[in-house]
Design a protein around this motif. Structure first.
Motif, PDB file in Angstrom:
ATOM      1  N   MET A   1       0.822  -1.210   0.000  1.00  0.00           N
ATOM      2  CA  MET A   1       0.000   0.000   0.000  1.00  0.00           C
ATOM      3  C   MET A   1       0.857   1.262   0.000  1.00  0.00           C
ATOM      4  N   CYS A   2       1.916   1.288   0.850  1.00  0.00           N
ATOM      5  CA  CYS A   2       2.735   2.494   0.969  1.00  0.00           C
ATOM      6  C   CYS A   2       4.084   2.323   0.293  1.00  0.00           C
ATOM      7  N   GLN A   3       4.340   1.145  -0.253  1.00  0.00           N
ATOM      8  CA  GLN A   3       5.595   0.844  -0.951  1.00  0.00           C
ATOM      9  C   GLN A   3       6.822   0.892  -0.031  1.00  0.00           C
ATOM     10  N   GLN A   4       6.588   0.933   1.276  1.00  0.00           N
ATOM     11  CA  GLN A   4       7.711   0.921   2.218  1.00  0.00           C
ATOM     12  C   GLN A   4       8.340  -0.461   2.278  1.00  0.00           C
ATOM     13  N   PHE A  24       2.730 -19.008  10.959  1.00  0.00           N
ATOM     14  CA  PHE A  24       2.070 -18.140  11.928  1.00  0.00           C
ATOM     15  C   PHE A  24       1.916 -16.733  11.354  1.00  0.00           C
ATOM     16  N   PRO A  25       0.783 -16.103  11.677  1.00  0.00           N
ATOM     17  CA  PRO A  25       0.537 -14.762  11.164  1.00  0.00           C
ATOM     18  C   PRO A  25       1.218 -13.718  12.037  1.00  0.00           C
ATOM     19  N   HIS A  26       1.744 -12.690  11.406  1.00  0.00           N
ATOM     20  CA  HIS A  26       2.422 -11.599  12.095  1.00  0.00           C
ATOM     21  C   HIS A  26       1.933 -10.309  11.452  1.00  0.00           C
ATOM     22  N   ILE A  27       1.553  -9.335  12.267  1.00  0.00           N
ATOM     23  CA  ILE A  27       1.165  -8.057  11.664  1.00  0.00           C
ATOM     24  C   ILE A  27       2.126  -6.956  12.081  1.00  0.00           C
ATOM     25  N   HIS A  28       2.336  -6.044  11.153  1.00  0.00           N
ATOM     26  CA  HIS A  28       3.214  -4.898  11.370  1.00  0.00           C
ATOM     27  C   HIS A  28       2.406  -3.639  11.084  1.00  0.00           C
ATOM     28  N   LEU A  29       2.140  -2.840  12.139  1.00  0.00           N
ATOM     29  CA  LEU A  29       1.369  -1.600  12.012  1.00  0.00           C
ATOM     30  C   LEU A  29       2.307  -0.449  11.691  1.00  0.00           C
ATOM     31  N   HIS A  30       1.907   0.389  10.750  1.00  0.00           N
ATOM     32  CA  HIS A  30       2.728   1.546  10.414  1.00  0.00           C
ATOM     33  C   HIS A  30       1.947   2.487   9.511  1.00  0.00           C
ATOM     34  N   GLY A  31       2.545   3.643   9.260  1.00  0.00           N
ATOM     35  CA  GLY A  31       2.088   4.534   8.214  1.00  0.00           C
ATOM     36  C   GLY A  31       1.051   5.569   8.607  1.00  0.00           C
ATOM     37  N   ASN A  32       0.804   6.457   7.663  1.00  0.00           N
ATOM     38  CA  ASN A  32      -0.193   7.516   7.812  1.00  0.00           C
ATOM     39  C   ASN A  32      -0.947   7.657   6.497  1.00  0.00           C
ATOM     40  N   PRO A  33      -2.208   7.197   6.452  1.00  0.00           N
ATOM     41  CA  PRO A  33      -2.998   6.644   7.543  1.00  0.00           C
ATOM     42  C   PRO A  33      -2.486   5.260   7.960  1.00  0.00           C
ATOM     43  N   GLU A  44      11.078 -21.569   9.325  1.00  0.00           N
ATOM     44  CA  GLU A  44      12.426 -21.083   8.973  1.00  0.00           C
ATOM     45  C   GLU A  44      12.472 -19.564   8.916  1.00  0.00           C
ATOM     46  N   LEU A  45      11.385 -18.925   9.369  1.00  0.00           N
ATOM     47  CA  LEU A  45      11.261 -17.462   9.383  1.00  0.00           C
ATOM     48  C   LEU A  45      11.276 -16.855   7.991  1.00  0.00           C
ATOM     49  N   ASN A  46      10.777 -17.604   7.020  1.00  0.00           N
ATOM     50  CA  ASN A  46      10.571 -17.049   5.689  1.00  0.00           C
ATOM     51  C   ASN A  46       9.123 -16.580   5.573  1.00  0.00           C
ATOM     52  N   VAL A  47       8.941 -15.414   4.997  1.00  0.00           N
ATOM     53  CA  VAL A  47       7.597 -14.902   4.771  1.00  0.00           C
ATOM     54  C   VAL A  47       7.001 -15.632   3.573  1.00  0.00           C
ATOM     55  N   ARG A  48       5.864 -16.303   3.785  1.00  0.00           N
ATOM     56  CA  ARG A  48       5.269 -17.105   2.720  1.00  0.00           C
ATOM     57  C   ARG A  48       4.136 -16.391   2.001  1.00  0.00           C
ATOM     58  N   ASN A  49       3.490 -15.452   2.675  1.00  0.00           N
ATOM     59  CA  ASN A  49       2.371 -14.750   2.072  1.00  0.00           C
ATOM     60  C   ASN A  49       2.183 -13.424   2.792  1.00  0.00           C
ATOM     61  N   VAL A  50       1.737 -12.409   2.097  1.00  0.00           N
ATOM     62  CA  VAL A  50       1.516 -11.111   2.722  1.00  0.00           C
ATOM     63  C   VAL A  50       0.189 -10.517   2.262  1.00  0.00           C
ATOM     64  N   GLY A  51      -0.344  -9.639   3.083  1.00  0.00           N
ATOM     65  CA  GLY A  51      -1.553  -8.906   2.731  1.00  0.00           C
ATOM     66  C   GLY A  51      -1.541  -7.573   3.443  1.00  0.00           C
ATOM     67  N   VAL A  52      -2.394  -6.659   3.000  1.00  0.00           N
ATOM     68  CA  VAL A  52      -2.502  -5.341   3.627  1.00  0.00           C
ATOM     69  C   VAL A  52      -3.858  -5.232   4.315  1.00  0.00           C
ATOM     70  N   ILE A  53      -3.824  -4.724   5.552  1.00  0.00           N
ATOM     71  CA  ILE A  53      -5.060  -4.486   6.302  1.00  0.00           C
ATOM     72  C   ILE A  53      -5.227  -2.981   6.444  1.00  0.00           C
ATOM     73  N   LYS A  54      -6.305  -2.457   5.877  1.00  0.00           N
ATOM     74  CA  LYS A  54      -6.558  -1.012   5.944  1.00  0.00           C
ATOM     75  C   LYS A  54      -7.534  -0.665   7.050  1.00  0.00           C
ATOM     76  N   SER A  55      -8.345  -1.635   7.450  1.00  0.00           N
ATOM     77  CA  SER A  55      -9.358  -1.379   8.472  1.00  0.00           C
ATOM     78  C   SER A  55      -8.840  -1.865   9.819  1.00  0.00           C
ATOM     79  N   ILE A  56      -8.517  -0.927  10.686  1.00  0.00           N
ATOM     80  CA  ILE A  56      -7.921  -1.260  11.982  1.00  0.00           C
ATOM     81  C   ILE A  56      -8.698  -0.569  13.084  1.00  0.00           C
ATOM     82  N   GLU A  57      -8.976  -1.296  14.128  1.00  0.00           N
ATOM     83  CA  GLU A  57      -9.657  -0.736  15.297  1.00  0.00           C
ATOM     84  C   GLU A  57      -8.839  -1.095  16.529  1.00  0.00           C
TER      85      GLU A  57
END
Ligand SMILES: [Zn+2]
Length: 76
Positions: A1-4, A24-33, A44-57
């Motif tokens: 989403m933010c290309q970071q 296991f799922p891991h989320i990383h919160l960041h950015g504005n918004p 093995e600590l390899n990231v197998r899949n990623v997604g973006v969550i825009k709706s956060i409460e």
């Protein structure tokens, strides 16, 4: 989403949990918004899949705020 480019920090107690065959799922919160990157990580600590969550409460209670601050200062 933010290309970071995001560097992930996984807590040792999560890594050593023992469910080695399960991603296991891991989320990383960041950015504005603020938004979150959700990553599925294998034993093995390899990231197998990623997604973006825009709706956060975030719950507006002191317990959650305390945990948030604890996470904030956690060096993993
Ligand atoms: Zn982002």
């Amino acid at each position: 989403m933010c290309q970071q480019s995001i560097e992930l920090g996984i807590e040792l107690n999560i890594i050593n949990h023992g469910d080695s065959h399960i991603y296991f799922p891991h989320i990383h919160l960041h950015g504005n918004p603020i938004h979150a990157l959700i990553c599925y990580i294998n034993s093995e600590l390899n990231v197998r899949n990623v997604g973006v969550i825009k709706s956060i409460e975030i719950s507006r209670d002191s317990e959650t705020f305390g945990q948030f601050m604890k996470k904030w200062t956690n060096p993993y």
